[in-house]
Design a protein around this motif. Structure first.
Motif, PDB file in Angstrom:
ATOM      1  N   THR A 157       0.843  -1.189   0.000  1.00 30.45           N
ATOM      2  CA  THR A 157       0.000   0.000   0.000  1.00 30.45           C
ATOM      3  C   THR A 157       0.885   1.248   0.000  1.00 30.45           C
ATOM      4  O   THR A 157       2.106   1.170   0.200  1.00 30.45           O
ATOM      5  CB  THR A 157      -0.910   0.035   1.235  1.00 30.45           C
TER       6      THR A 157
ATOM      7  N   SER B 135      -3.496  -0.149  -3.021  1.00 28.26           N
ATOM      8  CA  SER B 135      -4.353   0.871  -2.413  1.00 28.26           C
ATOM      9  C   SER B 135      -5.602   1.184  -3.224  1.00 28.26           C
ATOM     10  O   SER B 135      -6.402   2.042  -2.826  1.00 28.26           O
ATOM     11  CB  SER B 135      -3.544   2.169  -2.207  1.00 28.26           C
TER      12      SER B 135
ATOM     13  N   VAL C  88     -12.974   2.797  -2.368  1.00 30.52           N
ATOM     14  CA  VAL C  88     -11.943   3.708  -2.892  1.00 30.52           C
ATOM     15  C   VAL C  88     -12.272   4.106  -4.323  1.00 30.52           C
ATOM     16  O   VAL C  88     -12.254   5.291  -4.684  1.00 30.52           O
ATOM     17  CB  VAL C  88     -10.550   3.050  -2.822  1.00 30.52           C
TER      18      VAL C  88
ATOM     19  N   TRP D  30     -10.557   9.330  -5.348  1.00 32.40           N
ATOM     20  CA  TRP D  30      -9.227   8.754  -5.168  1.00 32.40           C
ATOM     21  C   TRP D  30      -8.128   9.675  -5.716  1.00 32.40           C
ATOM     22  O   TRP D  30      -6.950   9.307  -5.693  1.00 32.40           O
ATOM     23  CB  TRP D  30      -9.127   7.371  -5.810  1.00 32.40           C
TER      24      TRP D  30
ATOM     25  N   LEU E 184      -5.185  10.171  -3.418  1.00 31.18           N
ATOM     26  CA  LEU E 184      -4.300   8.998  -3.384  1.00 31.18           C
ATOM     27  C   LEU E 184      -3.396   8.965  -4.613  1.00 31.18           C
ATOM     28  O   LEU E 184      -2.213   8.618  -4.527  1.00 31.18           O
ATOM     29  CB  LEU E 184      -5.122   7.708  -3.323  1.00 31.18           C
TER      30      LEU E 184
ATOM     31  N   ARG F 127      -0.734  11.528  -4.119  1.00 25.75           N
ATOM     32  CA  ARG F 127       0.257  11.021  -3.169  1.00 25.75           C
ATOM     33  C   ARG F 127       1.183  10.008  -3.832  1.00 25.75           C
ATOM     34  O   ARG F 127       2.383   9.990  -3.583  1.00 25.75           O
ATOM     35  CB  ARG F 127      -0.465  10.383  -1.981  1.00 25.75           C
ATOM     36  N   THR F 128       0.619   9.158  -4.685  1.00 21.29           N
ATOM     37  CA  THR F 128       1.428   8.180  -5.421  1.00 21.29           C
ATOM     38  C   THR F 128       2.490   8.873  -6.265  1.00 21.29           C
ATOM     39  O   THR F 128       3.672   8.501  -6.226  1.00 21.29           O
ATOM     40  CB  THR F 128       0.529   7.323  -6.328  1.00 21.29           C
TER      41      THR F 128
END
Length: 272
Positions: A12, A34, A40, A45, A48, A51-52
């Protein structure tokens, strides 16, 4: 003499934070876990994904995701269920496009029941493949457009060839084969399927992804490598004969043991 292959891992985003140095030091391939859950994929998302991209800035390895799989099969007899599955897969591919992922794991429609019963019912084998095509049709087109490959992972598959034939039937670079070593070892121990290296040999050039986990042949253990009874030398000898350069992804329950799993493979001289 060529160097042993470099292994990556599945984790994750929280675990990427912990293992970032390990991932970056050898440009290891990464599979993100994730973006599996419906909650999700149905939600926002985008944070996320941002952030990735931030965490992986400068990462030189290949990136992929484990696609959604909970609660469905890609070969459902119910057209309404197939529509939901198609939607889930397209959502996963939207994530791939947003983060630059080039593989997405999906689960095989074959079960241990399939091995003994598909050929007992006229046309059942062909009908299952046709339903899979109907489910994946739009997802294959989308994957082709974004340069992503959906890799079909063995779950209960007793026949190592049947999933390969299914992938080949799409005649698309967007559909290939994955092998989970623990799932294959379970099938070997519990249903009398061939050993893990036979699955590698059966997949041949269609093999583009491998989940590396150790097990005892009784259950889906996802133990750290070296803790079970898989014959790793045989597996990596078979892998060494391939030209498809599959992603070798450590997928274990205890993510703190990922570096130790890679170190085990290095200690027996098969990977790094």
């Amino acid at each position: 003499m060529s160097s042993p292959p470099v292994v990556g891992a599945a984790m994750t985003l929280d675990e990427v934070e912990l293992h970032r140095d390990w991932l970056f030091e050898k440009s290891r391939d990464l599979e993100l876990q994730s973006f599996i859950d419906a909650e999700v994929l149905n939600g926002d998302w985008a944070p996320l994904a941002a952030r990735t991209r931030r965490l992986l800035d400068g990462h030189g390895g290949r990136l992929g995701i484990h696609g959604p799989f909970w609660g469905f099969t890609i070969a459902s007899e119910d057209p309404d269920i197939r529509a939901i599955v198609t939607r889930r897969l397209l959502q996963g591919l939207d994530v791939c496009a947003a983060i630059g992922a080039t593989h997405m794991v999906i689960h095989s429609p074959y079960t241990s029941w399939s091995y003994n019963n598909l050929d007992d019912n006229a046309g059942a084998r062909e009908a299952l493949a046709e339903r899979t095509h109907m489910t994946l049709r739009d997802a294959v087109r989308r994957a082709e457009d974004i340069g992503c490959t959906m890799v079909i992972e063995n779950i209960e598959d007793k026949d190592p060839h049947i999933r390969v034939a299914l992938a080949e039937s799409f005649q698309s670079p967007a559909v290939a084969v994955s092998i989970d070593t623990g799932h294959a070892h379970y099938a070997h121990g519990y249903t009398g399927a061939p050993p893990v290296d036979y699955y590698v040999k059966a997949a041949g050039s269609r093999l583009q992804h491998v989940h590396l986990q150790d097990a005892d042949g009784y259950a889906d253990r996802h133990w750290s490598l070296g803790e079970g009874s898989i014959h790793w030398h045989a597996v990596f000898r078979a892998l060494a004969k391939l030209e498809s350069n599959p992603r070798l992804i450590i997928e274990i329950k205890d993510k703190s043991k990922i570096p130790a799993s890679a170190a085990y493979l290095a200690s027996i001289g098969v990977a790094q």
